[in-house]
Scaffold this motif. Sequence first.
Motif, PDB file in Angstrom:
ATOM      1  N   VAL A 203       0.851  -1.189   0.000  1.00  0.00           N
ATOM      2  CA  VAL A 203       0.000   0.000   0.000  1.00  0.00           C
ATOM      3  C   VAL A 203       0.885   1.236   0.000  1.00  0.00           C
ATOM      4  O   VAL A 203       1.751   1.386   0.877  1.00  0.00           O
ATOM      5  N   VAL A 205       1.159   4.840   0.931  1.00  0.00           N
ATOM      6  CA  VAL A 205       0.422   5.648   1.905  1.00  0.00           C
ATOM      7  C   VAL A 205       0.960   7.074   1.922  1.00  0.00           C
ATOM      8  O   VAL A 205       2.174   7.301   1.849  1.00  0.00           O
ATOM      9  N   SER A 206       0.047   8.018   2.020  1.00  0.00           N
ATOM     10  CA  SER A 206       0.409   9.428   2.191  1.00  0.00           C
ATOM     11  C   SER A 206      -0.545  10.022   3.208  1.00  0.00           C
ATOM     12  O   SER A 206      -1.624  10.514   2.868  1.00  0.00           O
ATOM     13  N   LYS A 208      -3.445   9.999   5.361  1.00  0.00           N
ATOM     14  CA  LYS A 208      -4.667   9.187   5.386  1.00  0.00           C
ATOM     15  C   LYS A 208      -5.091   8.729   3.994  1.00  0.00           C
ATOM     16  O   LYS A 208      -6.068   8.005   3.839  1.00  0.00           O
ATOM     17  N   ASP A 209      -4.352   9.155   2.962  1.00  0.00           N
ATOM     18  CA  ASP A 209      -4.632   8.719   1.595  1.00  0.00           C
ATOM     19  C   ASP A 209      -3.785   7.486   1.284  1.00  0.00           C
ATOM     20  O   ASP A 209      -2.666   7.347   1.783  1.00  0.00           O
ATOM     21  N   TYR A 210      -4.307   6.612   0.443  1.00  0.00           N
ATOM     22  CA  TYR A 210      -3.517   5.435   0.098  1.00  0.00           C
ATOM     23  C   TYR A 210      -3.953   4.868  -1.249  1.00  0.00           C
ATOM     24  O   TYR A 210      -5.052   5.125  -1.726  1.00  0.00           O
ATOM     25  N   LYS A 257      -7.708  -0.148   5.315  1.00  0.00           N
ATOM     26  CA  LYS A 257      -8.249   1.145   5.764  1.00  0.00           C
ATOM     27  C   LYS A 257      -8.045   1.349   7.263  1.00  0.00           C
ATOM     28  O   LYS A 257      -7.520   2.401   7.687  1.00  0.00           O
ATOM     29  N   VAL A 260      -4.254   2.079   7.984  1.00  0.00           N
ATOM     30  CA  VAL A 260      -3.829   3.443   7.627  1.00  0.00           C
ATOM     31  C   VAL A 260      -4.378   4.445   8.638  1.00  0.00           C
ATOM     32  O   VAL A 260      -3.659   5.344   9.118  1.00  0.00           O
ATOM     33  N   ARG A 271       4.438   8.426   5.083  1.00  0.00           N
ATOM     34  CA  ARG A 271       4.502   8.639   3.626  1.00  0.00           C
ATOM     35  C   ARG A 271       5.515   7.651   3.062  1.00  0.00           C
ATOM     36  O   ARG A 271       6.724   7.880   3.128  1.00  0.00           O
ATOM     37  N   THR A 273       5.785   3.141   1.757  1.00  0.00           N
ATOM     38  CA  THR A 273       5.159   1.859   1.476  1.00  0.00           C
ATOM     39  C   THR A 273       4.814   1.134   2.768  1.00  0.00           C
ATOM     40  O   THR A 273       5.694   0.938   3.616  1.00  0.00           O
ATOM     41  N   ALA A 317       3.063  10.622  -3.244  1.00  0.00           N
ATOM     42  CA  ALA A 317       2.931  10.252  -1.828  1.00  0.00           C
ATOM     43  C   ALA A 317       3.771  11.173  -0.948  1.00  0.00           C
ATOM     44  O   ALA A 317       3.311  11.636   0.102  1.00  0.00           O
TER      45      ALA A 317
END
Length: 430
Positions: A203, A205-206, A208-210, A257, A260, A271, A273, A317
């Motif tokens: 995943v 990840v940035s 809360k965004d992924y 979800k 994260v 930020r 992997t 990210a």
Amino acid sequence: MSENTPLTALVVGSGGREHTLATACVNSPLVGRVIAAPGNPGIAQDCECFDVAADNIEGLVTLAEEQKADFVIVGPEVPLTLGLVDQLQAKGILAYGPKADGARLEGSKNFTKEVLLKNNIPTGAAASFTESAAAIEYLQTASMPIVLKADGLAAGKGVIIAQDLDEATKTVKDMIDGGAFGEASKEVLIEECLFGEETSIHVIVSGKDYVVLPTSQDHKQAYEGDVGPNTGGMGAYSPADLISDELMAQIENEIVKPSVEGIAAEGIDFRGTLFIGLMITKSGPKVLEFNTRFGDPETQVLLTRLETDPVEIMLAAAKSELDQLEVKVKDDYAMVVVLASDGYPGSYPKGEVITFPESAGENEVVFHAGTKYDAEKNVTTNGGRVLGVTALGADLKTAADKAYALCDKIDFKSKYLRRDIGFKELNRQK
């Protein structure tokens, strides 16, 4: 740097994962110059390599400044846990990979277990110990087989599956009292042994965004038929069709979800992997571990299958722009077969000259992992896992046939490989 100026990218590390990342940078229209530290002979074919070790944080920051690196991609876990990204950010240098607080999810098995349990994420029952007597007392009430994990980093080797009480007791004594994995095993996590088929989810990840990357499956055990000691990985393939669309939706809802969100709730601005190791059990998917960097050898098949530029994804990210990006994946299957030195993961020879074919075929590539130059500039073996032979195909069998044909054209004295990578998947597809 302006939006349109080609980047100078620095890749940190020296293995197969880093060769894959460097290749992605070389092929990216966003990147004008690629450098690596310390790199390897495969990376050196396309990039300038600097002799700065991956755990030399001060040296890496200085190198990034001197070479005017715009973007640093950190491959291995050790520099992440040592705070390389923290130090780069302090100098205003953009980097891909979590800071030390996020890397702790890989640096401490106990911390990860706490996050999983706190957020009701499916995982095996576990308890941690710093004294062997208490651990052995716990083992006497536990069911076998059982998993024993060194809490800290142990180069992918600090996990032992004990089949009975005697083996478990000996392992605990070796880890805690004997320092089998150094400081990493001063604290040991004893965990329920989960049964099923293992797979992994990567995943990006940035905060809360992924973005969830394609599925893949690694082969950890040294010998064919998934037997023998654990290794860093003997091969991998993607996609792993055992994960149906329905199961993928369940994994995202119950595991990705909340993971994260749970990490963010710890105050960690992650930020990079998030590599989620999973066991697909009869009662559903459960988390085995978190890693905080790309898997090796999974990176070789995942990045090869991406249609979207991997550098664009990592850059988004790092810059908190991941929500603006649509990630596209090729329909092709990919397989990587690791050529190892016989004896790995135990003792093995080094310094053997490697012979390569003049060129690889279309959609075939040889990623260097444990290699170095000798005094005559021959490429020689310098690790347990030497090369990652990777191929794409319209189906898994085609990818496998191409990868193994290329493996047979490469030679060194102690060459060892598993010839059954993807065997469960191939049997399912018959």
